[in-house]
Design a protein around this motif. Sequence first.
Motif, PDB file in Angstrom:
ATOM      1  N   TYR A 295      52.103  32.775  45.783  1.00  0.00           N
ATOM      2  CA  TYR A 295      52.675  32.148  44.596  1.00  0.00           C
ATOM      3  C   TYR A 295      53.057  30.677  44.808  1.00  0.00           C
ATOM      4  CZ  TYR A 295      52.743  36.766  42.480  1.00  0.00           C
ATOM      5  OH  TYR A 295      52.378  37.975  41.948  1.00  0.00           O
ATOM      6  N   GLY A 296      52.644  30.132  45.948  1.00  0.00           N
ATOM      7  CA  GLY A 296      52.872  28.709  46.179  1.00  0.00           C
ATOM      8  C   GLY A 296      54.314  28.300  46.417  1.00  0.00           C
ATOM      9  N   PHE A 297      55.166  29.222  46.861  1.00  0.00           N
ATOM     10  CA  PHE A 297      56.544  28.859  47.168  1.00  0.00           C
ATOM     11  C   PHE A 297      56.679  28.486  48.645  1.00  0.00           C
ATOM     12  CE2 PHE A 297      57.213  31.126  43.264  1.00  0.00           C
ATOM     13  CZ  PHE A 297      58.411  30.641  42.745  1.00  0.00           C
ATOM     14  N   SER A 298      57.691  27.685  48.964  1.00  0.00           N
ATOM     15  CA  SER A 298      58.007  27.442  50.362  1.00  0.00           C
ATOM     16  C   SER A 298      59.324  28.146  50.664  1.00  0.00           C
ATOM     17  CB  SER A 298      58.141  25.947  50.625  1.00  0.00           C
ATOM     18  OG  SER A 298      59.322  25.472  50.007  1.00  0.00           O
ATOM     19  N   ALA A 299      59.561  28.401  51.945  1.00  0.00           N
ATOM     20  CA  ALA A 299      60.778  29.122  52.347  1.00  0.00           C
ATOM     21  C   ALA A 299      62.033  28.391  51.863  1.00  0.00           C
ATOM     22  CB  ALA A 299      60.796  29.304  53.856  1.00  0.00           C
ATOM     23  N   ASP A 300      61.990  27.044  51.889  1.00  0.00           N
ATOM     24  CA  ASP A 300      63.153  26.262  51.437  1.00  0.00           C
ATOM     25  C   ASP A 300      63.535  26.577  49.999  1.00  0.00           C
ATOM     26  OD1 ASP A 300      63.577  24.895  53.761  1.00  0.00           O
ATOM     27  OD2 ASP A 300      62.066  23.361  53.280  1.00  0.00           O
ATOM     28  N   GLU A 301      62.531  26.810  49.169  1.00  0.00           N
ATOM     29  CA  GLU A 301      62.822  27.085  47.766  1.00  0.00           C
ATOM     30  C   GLU A 301      63.432  28.470  47.583  1.00  0.00           C
ATOM     31  OE1 GLU A 301      59.643  25.247  44.836  1.00  0.00           O
ATOM     32  OE2 GLU A 301      58.644  26.136  46.573  1.00  0.00           O
ATOM     33  N   ILE A 302      63.126  29.376  48.480  1.00  0.00           N
ATOM     34  CA  ILE A 302      63.541  30.768  48.285  1.00  0.00           C
ATOM     35  C   ILE A 302      64.958  31.036  48.790  1.00  0.00           C
ATOM     36  CG2 ILE A 302      62.957  33.181  48.735  1.00  0.00           C
ATOM     37  CD1 ILE A 302      60.042  32.205  49.129  1.00  0.00           C
ATOM     38  N   ALA A 303      65.261  30.543  49.992  1.00  0.00           N
ATOM     39  CA  ALA A 303      66.602  30.784  50.539  1.00  0.00           C
ATOM     40  C   ALA A 303      66.939  29.732  51.576  1.00  0.00           C
ATOM     41  CB  ALA A 303      66.683  32.177  51.164  1.00  0.00           C
ATOM     42  N   GLY A 304      68.208  29.301  51.618  1.00  0.00           N
ATOM     43  CA  GLY A 304      68.667  28.373  52.641  1.00  0.00           C
ATOM     44  C   GLY A 304      68.611  29.057  53.993  1.00  0.00           C
ATOM     45  N   GLU A 305      68.563  28.252  55.072  1.00  0.00           N
ATOM     46  CA  GLU A 305      68.387  28.789  56.422  1.00  0.00           C
ATOM     47  C   GLU A 305      69.350  29.938  56.759  1.00  0.00           C
ATOM     48  OE1 GLU A 305      67.084  26.291  59.420  1.00  0.00           O
ATOM     49  OE2 GLU A 305      66.738  28.201  60.444  1.00  0.00           O
ATOM     50  N   GLY A 306      70.619  29.762  56.422  1.00  0.00           N
ATOM     51  CA  GLY A 306      71.597  30.790  56.794  1.00  0.00           C
ATOM     52  C   GLY A 306      71.869  31.799  55.691  1.00  0.00           C
ATOM     53  N   GLU A 307      71.107  31.684  54.591  1.00  0.00           N
ATOM     54  CA  GLU A 307      71.384  32.544  53.436  1.00  0.00           C
ATOM     55  C   GLU A 307      70.594  33.849  53.461  1.00  0.00           C
ATOM     56  OE1 GLU A 307      71.991  28.923  50.238  1.00  0.00           O
ATOM     57  OE2 GLU A 307      70.453  30.437  49.842  1.00  0.00           O
ATOM     58  N   ASN A 308      71.157  34.841  52.785  1.00  0.00           N
ATOM     59  CA  ASN A 308      70.405  36.068  52.564  1.00  0.00           C
ATOM     60  C   ASN A 308      69.874  36.081  51.145  1.00  0.00           C
ATOM     61  OD1 ASN A 308      70.435  37.536  55.005  1.00  0.00           O
ATOM     62  ND2 ASN A 308      72.614  37.923  54.685  1.00  0.00           N
ATOM     63  N   LEU A 309      68.847  36.878  50.908  1.00  0.00           N
ATOM     64  CA  LEU A 309      68.305  37.005  49.551  1.00  0.00           C
ATOM     65  C   LEU A 309      69.294  37.793  48.697  1.00  0.00           C
ATOM     66  CD1 LEU A 309      64.667  37.918  50.566  1.00  0.00           C
ATOM     67  CD2 LEU A 309      65.384  35.787  49.482  1.00  0.00           C
ATOM     68  N   PRO A 310      69.422  37.433  47.430  1.00  0.00           N
ATOM     69  CA  PRO A 310      70.345  38.192  46.588  1.00  0.00           C
ATOM     70  C   PRO A 310      69.821  39.608  46.369  1.00  0.00           C
ATOM     71  CG  PRO A 310      69.097  36.628  45.269  1.00  0.00           C
ATOM     72  CD  PRO A 310      68.735  36.376  46.692  1.00  0.00           C
ATOM     73  N   MET A 311      70.724  40.571  46.317  1.00  0.00           N
ATOM     74  CA  MET A 311      70.311  41.955  46.097  1.00  0.00           C
ATOM     75  C   MET A 311      70.190  42.266  44.598  1.00  0.00           C
ATOM     76  SD  MET A 311      69.751  43.562  48.949  1.00  0.00           S
ATOM     77  CE  MET A 311      69.305  42.240  50.071  1.00  0.00           C
ATOM     78  N   GLU A 312      70.932  41.511  43.761  1.00  0.00           N
ATOM     79  CA  GLU A 312      70.967  41.846  42.324  1.00  0.00           C
ATOM     80  C   GLU A 312      69.620  41.661  41.647  1.00  0.00           C
ATOM     81  OE1 GLU A 312      73.055  39.811  44.214  1.00  0.00           O
ATOM     82  OE2 GLU A 312      73.859  38.583  42.603  1.00  0.00           O
ATOM     83  N   TYR A 313      68.914  40.580  41.994  1.00  0.00           N
ATOM     84  CA  TYR A 313      67.596  40.426  41.390  1.00  0.00           C
ATOM     85  C   TYR A 313      66.586  39.891  42.394  1.00  0.00           C
ATOM     86  CZ  TYR A 313      71.066  37.074  39.586  1.00  0.00           C
ATOM     87  OH  TYR A 313      72.169  36.307  39.408  1.00  0.00           O
ATOM     88  N   ASP A 314      65.310  39.950  41.999  1.00  0.00           N
ATOM     89  CA  ASP A 314      64.274  39.590  42.949  1.00  0.00           C
ATOM     90  C   ASP A 314      64.287  38.083  43.225  1.00  0.00           C
ATOM     91  OD1 ASP A 314      62.005  38.169  41.352  1.00  0.00           O
ATOM     92  OD2 ASP A 314      62.563  39.883  40.106  1.00  0.00           O
TER      93      ASP A 314
END
Lengths: 429, 241
Positions: A295-314
């Motif tokens: 989908y052409g995303f980079s890791a920076d766009e998805i989550a900060g280095e020390g962050e976890n992905l939110p559980m509430e939504y994708d």
Amino acid sequence: MFDKHKFVCYNRRMISEDKLQILTESAKYDVSCSSSGSSRKNTGGMGNGYISGCCHSFTPDGRCISLLKILLSNDCIFRCKYCVNRLGEDVRRATATPDEICELVMDFYKRNYIEGLFLSSAVHRSPDYTMEQLLLTVKKLRKEYGFYGYIHLKGIPYADEALSREAATYVDRMSYNIELPSDRSLKLLAPQKSKESVLLPMKKLALEKSVFQAERKKGHFLPAGQTTQMIVGASPEADGQILRLSQSLYRVTGLKRVYYSSYVPVVHDSLLPEKAGGALREHRLYQADWLLRFYGFSADEIAGEGENLPMEYDPKCAWALRHPELFPVEINTAPLETLLRVPGIGARSAYKITTARKHAKLTFEVLQKMRVVTKRARHFITCCGKYYGAGNQDAVKLLLAGEERRENAEQLSLFSSRETALSALTGEL
Amino acid sequence: MIYLYDGTEEGFLTAFTKAFSDENAQLASIGFQLPLGQEAVTIETDTSLAEKVKARLLSFDRRSMRELGLFLRSGDEDSEQVAFAYFRLLAAKKRPVREMLHDEAVRRADDCLSRIGLEIHRMHGFIRFMETESGALYAAFAPDNDIAELLVPHFRARLAGLPFVIHDVKRKKAAVWDCKRCFIAPLDRAEVLLSADETAWQNLWKRYYESVNIPSRERLRQMRGYLPVRYMKFMPEFYRQ
């Protein structure tokens, strides 16, 4: 004329049911089972490659059986803390002979039980000895048994590189397990392995493959590339860090896939968490991984280095909610790469939209009839200028989270949509 | 008016032409259970007319006849009607229409064809062969669509040198590959003499299937989404003891 003696086997080397059970149970926590990416031709033996991959059965845990996933031996000299087969653990041990494995593959394949072999092994006696045995098995299978089906071989860390290079000319895919997402965790939980012991062989094979392709040599060299897997939830790394690692593996090492395996406590150790990692975190990581690859995303766009992905939504929803300035987009004019960034619109839907809109203006009703899932997307799109979402950010967040909860509550409806069923069948999943 | 035809490609094309301008036309093959009070005509297949229509449809869309072949294999109740609407649109537009997904007729045709495609793909995985005494392989199955013949090229390419039979027990017919040619034969019941090792291999496979599962992660709904229960009957891993 058909020569039955060439194919009928006389069970002189048929593996025993108990041995098969031991070597399978030891291998079953390995995640990968994909058989896609190879189009090896059959030149007078048994089998061929199936480029899209093929699932042959499904087990009650919802996983597909594509390859015969088995260890050559579960008798290990390593003592990785999270592993059932670690040295000193009280489990039944078994070692198969190369011929036992070959017979098993040929007869299972002939009956269409499997698409090929996924052969791995505990480190038996020494890394070199183990790798030699693995190489011997796949070589036999190709040369003596005339097998042209799919083979995925696990690489053994610290084994001589000449062995893995030779193996790569016989198999379709190789994988070295990264095991844990950081060197620190690896030192702690798998003291006999190091980051270099897995990354170095992966890089070497990637280099060899590019040389092989450049020289247009005859034969094969890992046509389906390399993959890896890591355990998530046994060590403290954040999702952001994990995704950065995956991104560099895709970009630098040219890996086809990274598998994430949510930690399951199979052995007890004071250094390990008592609880299982949870399926939802694993699911979120896979969603994010898809965003990286398709989908052409980079890791920076998805989550900060020390962050976890939110559980509430994708993760795509989370990203879109952070960027209200980019939405809504008009379904009839937005370019493909923009459509792909709309929550709820996957590659298949985006393709349907771009195809159909060449012929007519798409209204919201038509979109729904085309089975584009609109429950998330409607908040982020307009159809012929009209908006069908909840409008303000808070209302949207509430609705999306509610939608997710309902989905997660229905035990694993996560995967039960027709679209995901299709992608699992085609081996994407 | 219901137009009954003989189930063949030529028959369909003849009926298609006769019914073309009838707004309320319904196409069905002979043997179709007529609803009470419905008028029906039986269409005599006209080969030369069919040839003409075929050439015409092919000139609009080169893939049209391949699709017709698939429609006629569909197990859906209304597949003929779906095909009729689809080809009527094709004839009106005089160019390929499959991308016009905003149109109901195209969408339904697309769904029908994808169901067949999906079943073929699934069966590439779910077909289970048994080894017979002679070394030839035998598989029984009961697919939703009439696809036995369409599976032959796949297995022929990978089982080089082995003859095999794929038996559709629902339609009482079998696709046979004898290492030289492929043919279709009517087959009601097959007497299969298994090879000496067959049961042992099936048992090994069952043991493998049980061992590779992770019981603590049961997701039956997901499993059944991928592997519909109706297919399990022919797969040894699901045989009852």
